[in-house]
Enzyme design. Structure first.
Site, PDB file in Angstrom:
ATOM      1  N   TYR A  21      40.729  51.663  44.227  1.00 57.48           N
ATOM      2  CA  TYR A  21      39.632  50.809  43.793  1.00 57.48           C
ATOM      3  C   TYR A  21      39.020  51.281  42.482  1.00 57.48           C
ATOM      4  O   TYR A  21      38.682  52.439  42.311  1.00 57.48           O
ATOM      5  CB  TYR A  21      38.517  50.783  44.842  1.00 57.48           C
ATOM      6  CG  TYR A  21      37.316  50.035  44.342  1.00 57.48           C
ATOM      7  CD1 TYR A  21      37.333  48.636  44.325  1.00 57.48           C
ATOM      8  CD2 TYR A  21      36.206  50.693  43.845  1.00 57.48           C
ATOM      9  CE1 TYR A  21      36.264  47.921  43.831  1.00 57.48           C
ATOM     10  CE2 TYR A  21      35.131  49.973  43.348  1.00 57.48           C
ATOM     11  CZ  TYR A  21      35.162  48.591  43.347  1.00 57.48           C
ATOM     12  OH  TYR A  21      34.099  47.898  42.853  1.00 57.48           O
ATOM     13  N   ASP A  74      34.408  47.371  31.169  1.00 60.60           N
ATOM     14  CA  ASP A  74      33.148  47.838  31.766  1.00 60.60           C
ATOM     15  C   ASP A  74      33.113  49.350  31.544  1.00 60.60           C
ATOM     16  O   ASP A  74      33.946  50.067  32.098  1.00 60.60           O
ATOM     17  CB  ASP A  74      33.158  47.489  33.257  1.00 60.60           C
ATOM     18  CG  ASP A  74      32.008  48.134  34.019  1.00 60.60           C
ATOM     19  OD1 ASP A  74      31.193  48.854  33.402  1.00 60.60           O
ATOM     20  OD2 ASP A  74      31.938  47.912  35.250  1.00 60.60           O
ATOM     21  N   LYS A 115      36.737  45.061  40.379  1.00 63.56           N
ATOM     22  CA  LYS A 115      37.591  43.877  40.190  1.00 63.56           C
ATOM     23  C   LYS A 115      37.934  43.749  38.707  1.00 63.56           C
ATOM     24  O   LYS A 115      37.321  44.373  37.851  1.00 63.56           O
ATOM     25  CB  LYS A 115      36.853  42.631  40.687  1.00 63.56           C
ATOM     26  CG  LYS A 115      37.143  42.318  42.160  1.00 63.56           C
ATOM     27  CD  LYS A 115      38.478  41.612  42.342  1.00 63.56           C
ATOM     28  CE  LYS A 115      38.778  41.294  43.790  1.00 63.56           C
ATOM     29  NZ  LYS A 115      39.764  42.168  44.413  1.00 63.56           N
TER      30      LYS A 115
HETATM   31  C1  F6R Z   1      32.123  44.884  42.525  1.00 63.89           C
HETATM   32  C2  F6R Z   1      31.116  45.843  42.060  1.00 63.89           C
HETATM   33  C3  F6R Z   1      30.027  46.252  42.968  1.00 63.89           C
HETATM   34  C4  F6R Z   1      30.306  47.646  43.559  1.00 63.89           C
HETATM   35  C5  F6R Z   1      29.172  48.083  44.509  1.00 63.89           C
HETATM   36  C6  F6R Z   1      29.375  49.486  45.046  1.00 63.89           C
HETATM   37  O1  F6R Z   1      33.112  44.677  41.563  1.00 63.89           O
HETATM   38  O2  F6R Z   1      31.167  46.312  40.952  1.00 63.89           O
HETATM   39  O3  F6R Z   1      29.775  45.320  43.968  1.00 63.89           O
HETATM   40  O4  F6R Z   1      31.532  47.623  44.247  1.00 63.89           O
HETATM   41  O5  F6R Z   1      27.947  48.061  43.832  1.00 63.89           O
HETATM   42  O6  F6R Z   1      29.632  50.331  43.982  1.00 63.89           O
HETATM   43  P1  F6R Z   1      29.936  51.899  44.123  1.00 63.89           P
HETATM   44  O7  F6R Z   1      31.093  52.069  45.049  1.00 63.89           O
HETATM   45  O8  F6R Z   1      30.234  52.324  42.715  1.00 63.89           O
HETATM   46  O9  F6R Z   1      28.664  52.501  44.672  1.00 63.89           O
HETATM   47 MG    MG Z   2      31.136  47.963  37.021  1.00 63.95          MG
HETATM   48 MG    MG Z   3      32.423  43.882  35.702  1.00 65.56          MG
END
Ligand code: F6R
Ligand code: MG
Ligand code: MG
Length: 377
Positions: free
Chosen positions: A231, A11, A234
């Site tokens: 973090y 990604d 995933k």
């Molecule tokens: C899970 C994922 C999304 C982000 C969520 C918050 O793998 O990619 O659910 O965790 O959109 O993202 P941030 O912390 O980047 O604002």
């Molecule tokens: Mg992503």
């Molecule tokens: Mg992904």
């Protein structure tokens, strides 16, 4: 002559949140691979996307873990990350976790599934890509496909398949190296099940035919969590699976996805949601999910790939998607409560951990209530 399949995914940015890569990003990665293929000794390649991830499927003769191939994928994703930055995409370069690339993408952020084998005269295989989940999400579908005659009648009907399969399982909680065990189906069925019920910790890494020792499955087992120590999203795993003859049929391999099993991941990598089988290129949506999986079928001959066939595009899977959507809605109804969220150790964001640490000192210890009752307190 041996053919190697290398499937490397990352990604490196997406539009509108963690939803889907832009066309410009996708084409930048593709063009990079196309321009470098001859110098790297690629025989062929195909580009895939699922959710916010891009996968590069490559064929070559270099064997697995080869620095030229890994470097090509790494540089292609870097070119993509630059394009993503230039477009202001979200999470640009997200999975490129190391500054100094050491020649292998394992442990550097991207996921990798690779297999080297002597091509059969007819060589069908499948490529699976999942978004918003972890590699343990494949445990149940692989167990059912390779070890359960209730799913795979071939285990009873084919004398070659009835010799069973060897599972190589990794303990992904171990961070000092790779800790793996090999177990045989059907003799070790209960031991295999005892490990694979724990998707957070034990993950199928590879499966081999016991008829001829040939490898059927290679799974990406990277845990971004372990690499970054924090973090980073995933793992969004992938796998390659050879099918037919001594291996289960395509239909037996994909059938377990009709369960839309509950897996960890989804919103903020911290929820439990149904794994929805979707068409290749599908984005994510409801609460950044639900977790999705795509499956493409190919044949390879002398290293040359056919065009893909999209296995979850068939109308049968529309009813599974409806059921998965209903399961997703039901689970979301209970918000943060109980089974709706992953265990403490699997939470991908530190907020809850911090809240608990702060509250810890405010807890008071009093006499146990049965003792209070005995003293009339
Ligand atoms: C899970 C994922 C999304 C982000 C969520 C918050 O793998 O990619 O659910 O965790 O959109 O993202 P941030 O912390 O980047 O604002
Ligand atoms: Mg992503
Ligand atoms: Mg992904």
């Amino acid at each position: 002559m041996q053919t190697t399949l290398s499937f490397i995914k990352a990604d490196v940015g997406s539009i509108g949140g963690h939803v889907a890569p832009s066309e410009h990003l996708f084409q930048t990665v593709r063009n990079y691979v196309a321009e470098s293929r001859d110098a790297a000794g690629l025989i062929d390649f195909q580009m895939l996307t699922t959710g916010d991830d891009i996968g590069i499927l490559m064929t070559h003769r270099h064997g697995i873990g080869h620095p030229t191939i890994h470097r090509l994928a790494w540089d292609a994703f870097h070119a993509g990350a630059d394009a993503a930055k230039a477009q202001g995409l979200y999470g640009a370069g997200q999975d490129l976790l190391v500054d100094a690339f050491s020649g292998n993408v394992r442990g550097a952020g991207p996921g990798v599934a690779e297999m080297e084998f002597e091509e059969r005269p007819n060589e069908p295989f499948l490529v699976f890509m999942a978004d918003k989940t972890e590699p343990g999400a494949f445990n149940l579908p692989l167990y059912r496909a390779f070890a359960d005659p209730m799913n795979t009648a071939g285990l009873l009907l084919s004398s070659e398949m009835s010799k069973g399969f060897r599972f190589r399982i990794m303990d992904v909680s171990y961070t000092q190296g790779d800790r793996v065990i090999e177990l045989n189906a059907p003799e070790n069925l209960y031991e295999i099940a005892a490990l694979l019920r724990d998707n957070d910790r034990f993950v199928v890494e590879a499966i081999f035919s016991r008829a001829d020792g040939d490898q059927a499955v290679a799974v990406s087992t990277t845990r971004l969590h372990n690499i970054a120590g924090k973090y980073t999203g995933k793992d969004d795993p992938v796998y390659i699976c050879r099918v037919q003859k001594n291996f289960p049929a395509t239909g037996e391999i994909i059938a377990p996805y009709a369960e839309a099993p509950f897996v960890n991941g989804w919103m903020r990598g911290s929820h439990v949601g149904p794994l929805m089988p979707v068409k290749s290129g599908c984005s994510i949506s409801y609460f950044d999910g639900p977790p999705v999986i795509t499956a493409l079928g190919f044949c390879v001959h002398n290293g040359r790939l056919t065009e893909p066939v999209d296995l979850f595009a068939h109308p049968y899977w529309d009813s599974v998607r409806m059921r998965a959507a209903n399961k997703a809605t039901e689970m979301r109804r209970q918000g943060f409560s109980g089974a709706a969220m992953v265990s403490y150790g699997e939470l991908e964001y530190g907020g809850i951990v911090k809240i608990l640490e702060k509250l810890d000192e405010r807890f008071v210890v009093r006499e146990a209530s049965h003792a209070l009752a005995a003293t009339g307190g």
